[in-house]
Design a protein around this motif. Structure first.
Motif, PDB file in Angstrom:
ATOM      1  N   TYR A 244      -0.246  10.880  -1.194  1.00 16.23           N
ATOM      2  CA  TYR A 244       0.231   9.704  -1.942  1.00 16.23           C
ATOM      3  C   TYR A 244      -0.910   9.026  -2.695  1.00 16.23           C
ATOM      4  O   TYR A 244      -0.750   8.600  -3.838  1.00 16.23           O
ATOM      5  CB  TYR A 244       0.928   8.710  -1.005  1.00 16.23           C
ATOM      6  CG  TYR A 244       2.364   9.088  -0.710  1.00 16.23           C
ATOM      7  CD1 TYR A 244       3.356   8.887  -1.660  1.00 16.23           C
ATOM      8  CD2 TYR A 244       2.732   9.647   0.507  1.00 16.23           C
ATOM      9  CE1 TYR A 244       4.679   9.232  -1.402  1.00 16.23           C
ATOM     10  CE2 TYR A 244       4.048   9.991   0.780  1.00 16.23           C
ATOM     11  CZ  TYR A 244       5.019   9.782  -0.181  1.00 16.23           C
ATOM     12  OH  TYR A 244       6.319  10.131   0.075  1.00 16.23           O
TER      13      TYR A 244
ATOM     14  N   THR B 297      -0.496  13.228   4.575  1.00 12.82           N
ATOM     15  CA  THR B 297       0.496  12.521   3.744  1.00 12.82           C
ATOM     16  C   THR B 297      -0.178  11.375   2.995  1.00 12.82           C
ATOM     17  O   THR B 297       0.073  11.161   1.802  1.00 12.82           O
ATOM     18  CB  THR B 297       1.626  11.984   4.641  1.00 12.82           C
ATOM     19  OG1 THR B 297       2.161  13.082   5.371  1.00 12.82           O
ATOM     20  CG2 THR B 297       2.733  11.334   3.837  1.00 12.82           C
ATOM     21  N   ALA B 298      -1.043  10.635   3.701  1.00 11.34           N
ATOM     22  CA  ALA B 298      -1.740   9.508   3.065  1.00 11.34           C
ATOM     23  C   ALA B 298      -2.568  10.011   1.880  1.00 11.34           C
ATOM     24  O   ALA B 298      -2.559   9.419   0.794  1.00 11.34           O
ATOM     25  CB  ALA B 298      -2.619   8.807   4.084  1.00 11.34           C
TER      26      ALA B 298
ATOM     27  N   SER C  56       8.111   5.741   7.852  1.00  9.48           N
ATOM     28  CA  SER C  56       9.100   5.718   6.762  1.00  9.48           C
ATOM     29  C   SER C  56      10.236   6.722   6.966  1.00  9.48           C
ATOM     30  O   SER C  56      11.345   6.495   6.481  1.00  9.48           O
ATOM     31  CB  SER C  56       8.405   6.016   5.443  1.00  9.48           C
ATOM     32  OG  SER C  56       7.274   5.196   5.301  1.00  9.48           O
TER      33      SER C  56
ATOM     34  N   ARG D 287      10.489   2.340   0.975  1.00 12.70           N
ATOM     35  CA  ARG D 287       9.430   3.231   1.497  1.00 12.70           C
ATOM     36  C   ARG D 287      10.006   4.569   1.914  1.00 12.70           C
ATOM     37  O   ARG D 287       9.293   5.483   2.285  1.00 12.70           O
ATOM     38  CB  ARG D 287       8.832   2.610   2.767  1.00 12.70           C
ATOM     39  CG  ARG D 287       7.726   1.633   2.571  1.00 12.70           C
ATOM     40  CD  ARG D 287       7.012   1.382   3.900  1.00 12.70           C
ATOM     41  NE  ARG D 287       7.861   0.843   4.927  1.00 12.70           N
ATOM     42  CZ  ARG D 287       7.893   1.300   6.195  1.00 12.70           C
ATOM     43  NH1 ARG D 287       7.151   2.329   6.567  1.00 12.70           N
ATOM     44  NH2 ARG D 287       8.675   0.724   7.081  1.00 12.70           N
TER      45      ARG D 287
ATOM     46  N   GLY E 118       0.807  -1.220   0.000  1.00  8.23           N
ATOM     47  CA  GLY E 118       0.000   0.000   0.000  1.00  8.23           C
ATOM     48  C   GLY E 118       0.842   1.272   0.000  1.00  8.23           C
ATOM     49  O   GLY E 118       0.339   2.369  -0.247  1.00  8.23           O
ATOM     50  N   TYR E 119       2.126   1.132   0.293  1.00  2.00           N
ATOM     51  CA  TYR E 119       3.032   2.283   0.264  1.00  2.00           C
ATOM     52  C   TYR E 119       3.518   2.508  -1.165  1.00  2.00           C
ATOM     53  O   TYR E 119       3.096   1.816  -2.085  1.00  2.00           O
ATOM     54  CB  TYR E 119       4.239   2.017   1.185  1.00  2.00           C
ATOM     55  CG  TYR E 119       3.921   2.228   2.649  1.00  2.00           C
ATOM     56  CD1 TYR E 119       4.336   3.379   3.306  1.00  2.00           C
ATOM     57  CD2 TYR E 119       3.214   1.266   3.366  1.00  2.00           C
ATOM     58  CE1 TYR E 119       4.059   3.571   4.652  1.00  2.00           C
ATOM     59  CE2 TYR E 119       2.930   1.455   4.708  1.00  2.00           C
ATOM     60  CZ  TYR E 119       3.350   2.611   5.341  1.00  2.00           C
ATOM     61  OH  TYR E 119       3.066   2.797   6.667  1.00  2.00           O
ATOM     62  N   HIS E 120       4.411   3.479  -1.318  1.00  2.00           N
ATOM     63  CA  HIS E 120       4.976   3.783  -2.632  1.00  2.00           C
ATOM     64  C   HIS E 120       6.480   3.615  -2.611  1.00  2.00           C
ATOM     65  O   HIS E 120       7.128   3.925  -1.609  1.00  2.00           O
ATOM     66  CB  HIS E 120       4.581   5.209  -3.051  1.00  2.00           C
ATOM     67  CG  HIS E 120       3.108   5.331  -3.271  1.00  2.00           C
ATOM     68  ND1 HIS E 120       2.232   5.487  -2.219  1.00  2.00           N
ATOM     69  CD2 HIS E 120       2.366   5.235  -4.398  1.00  2.00           C
ATOM     70  CE1 HIS E 120       1.002   5.508  -2.701  1.00  2.00           C
ATOM     71  NE2 HIS E 120       1.057   5.356  -4.023  1.00  2.00           N
TER      72      HIS E 120
HETATM   73  O1  C5P Z   1       5.357   5.768   6.935  1.00  2.00           O
HETATM   74  P1  C5P Z   1       4.460   6.870   7.382  1.00  2.00           P
HETATM   75  O2  C5P Z   1       3.482   6.419   8.436  1.00  2.00           O
HETATM   76  O3  C5P Z   1       5.174   8.109   7.768  1.00  2.00           O
HETATM   77  O4  C5P Z   1       3.594   7.261   6.117  1.00  2.00           O
HETATM   78  C1  C5P Z   1       2.424   8.025   6.210  1.00  2.00           C
HETATM   79  C2  C5P Z   1       1.537   7.708   5.022  1.00  2.00           C
HETATM   80  O5  C5P Z   1       2.155   8.149   3.812  1.00  2.00           O
HETATM   81  C3  C5P Z   1       1.311   6.218   4.808  1.00  2.00           C
HETATM   82  O6  C5P Z   1       0.197   5.764   5.512  1.00  2.00           O
HETATM   83  C4  C5P Z   1       1.074   6.131   3.315  1.00  2.00           C
HETATM   84  O7  C5P Z   1      -0.260   6.439   3.016  1.00  2.00           O
HETATM   85  C5  C5P Z   1       1.951   7.249   2.748  1.00  2.00           C
HETATM   86  N1  C5P Z   1       3.244   6.771   2.255  1.00  2.00           N
HETATM   87  C6  C5P Z   1       3.295   6.050   1.074  1.00  2.00           C
HETATM   88  N2  C5P Z   1       4.507   5.607   0.609  1.00  2.00           N
HETATM   89  C7  C5P Z   1       5.650   5.858   1.286  1.00  2.00           C
HETATM   90  C8  C5P Z   1       5.617   6.586   2.488  1.00  2.00           C
HETATM   91  C9  C5P Z   1       4.402   7.032   2.944  1.00  2.00           C
HETATM   92  O8  C5P Z   1       2.270   5.819   0.439  1.00  2.00           O
HETATM   93  N3  C5P Z   1       6.787   5.407   0.797  1.00  2.00           N
END
Ligand code: C5P
Length: 321
Positions: free
Chosen positions: A187, A183-184, A140, A156, A25-27
């Motif tokens: 992305y 942030t979510a 991340s 990530r 689900g991340y990027h």
């Molecule tokens: O890792 P972190 O909790 O800081 O990320 C916050 C949100 O940012 C994640 O829930 C995700 O939706 C998005 N994110 C992502 N890809 C990444 C880092 C963050 O999609 N590499």
């Protein structure tokens, strides 16, 4: 010693490229992260009761489980239950200087400080890789915040490759205090709008991209990395890049206005940091930074617009006492 005081610096993104979607689900990212001197102070103290107490002098900072510093204590108590039982609970006091919900990793750097503080308080003697692994479980950006300085971040954002420090830059940061970008959301919006163009954006030097997905030995030859290695200040300014601007700027006119104001005032370069809404500009001297700040302030006379002048930092979490 039963208490420690730590300095937790903020970060900016000199480069943020989204390479693809991940199954979790991340990027998949290619980033260049840079610490700045603007920092919070995190005090950590052992208390008798088996509780986690978080205090902060900033009213917008949550004091419960939604605070990453709280979750850092929780994680450590689960990983090291004997220490939790032996040393008791923990009180965390955060002096907030980093703007909140800003794209500057304020929450992540506080969590990184808690990991370092508990490692000392509980006399764990964790290695840097062990701390990094715990940090990655929290978020991340947390692993970068531990070590800080200048680094390439892939995966990530948790896989780090340090770069030589750049200490000659001053940075102006500006943020609308009443504005927060999820942030979510940023992305997800990028994924729904641009996932068909991954790795094919126009006008961007993609050499870093193609090399990121090849063996890591070739990672360091991207143009921005090369500019950093050469300490080519002008080139670094020109190569600033952030894919998330493509979704945040059209949806947040105030951020776009800020970005444009910085664009037209002679900075080495300007960009949004992370998922925003903070916009930063790189300058060669403190005088230039102050002049630029005044210029943008007079162009956008909004009492909600906060400014900070800081410098690149070559460190992450530091123990003060
Ligand atoms: O890792 P972190 O909790 O800081 O990320 C916050 C949100 O940012 C994640 O829930 C995700 O939706 C998005 N994110 C992502 N890809 C990444 C880092 C963050 O999609 N590499």
């Amino acid at each position: 010693m039963r208490s420690y005081s730590l300095i937790a610096p903020a970060k900016i993104n000199l480069y943020l490229e989204i390479l693809g979607d991940r199954a979790d689900g991340y990027h998949e990212l290619a980033m260049i992260l840079q610490s700045v001197e603007l920092a919070d102070q995190v005090n950590i103290r052992a208390i008798g009761t088996q509780t986690i107490q978080v205090h902060c002098d900033h009213p917008q900072v949550p004091l419960d489980k939604t605070n990453l510093a709280y979750r850092a204590v929780e994680l450590m108590s689960q990983e090291f239950p004997d220490c939790w039982a032996q040393f008791g609970g923990v009180e965390i006091s955060i002096q907030k200087n980093i703007p909140v919900a800003a794209g500057l990793a304020g929450g992540s750097t506080n969590a990184a400080a808690v990991l370092v503080g508990l490692d000392m308080l509980w006399q764990l003697g964790l290695t840097q890789p062990e701390l990094q692994e715990l940090a990655a479980k929290l978020g991340s950006d947390v692993p970068f915040c531990l070590a800080g300085g200048t680094a390439i971040a892939t995966g990530r954002g948790e896989e780090l490759d340090p770069l030589p420090s750049l200490d000659s830059f001053y940075v102006v940061l500006a943020k609308h205090q009443n504005l927060a970008v999820s942030t979510a959301w940023a992305y997800q919006s990028y994924r729904s709008q641009f996932s068909n163009t991954y790795g094919r954006s126009e006008g961007v030097d993609k050499s870093i991209t193609t090399e990121m997905i090849n063996p890591p030995t070739r990672v360091h030859s991207g143009s921005m990395v090369q500019a950093i290695l050469n300490k080519n200040v002008a080139k670094i300014g020109q190569l600033l890049y952030n894919d998330l601007e493509q979704v945040v700027l059209p949806n947040y006119p105030q951020v776009l206005q800020l970005r444009q104001a910085f664009e037209n005032c002679g900075a080495l370069g300007t960009m949004m940091s992370g998922s925003g809404p903070t916009v930063f500009a790189l300058c060669q001297s403190q005088e230039q930074a102050q002049a630029l700040l005044q210029h943008v302030q007079s162009e956008i006379p909004d009492p909600n617009l906060g400014f900070w002048v800081t410098k690149f930092a070559s460190h992450g979490i530091q123990i003060v006492s």
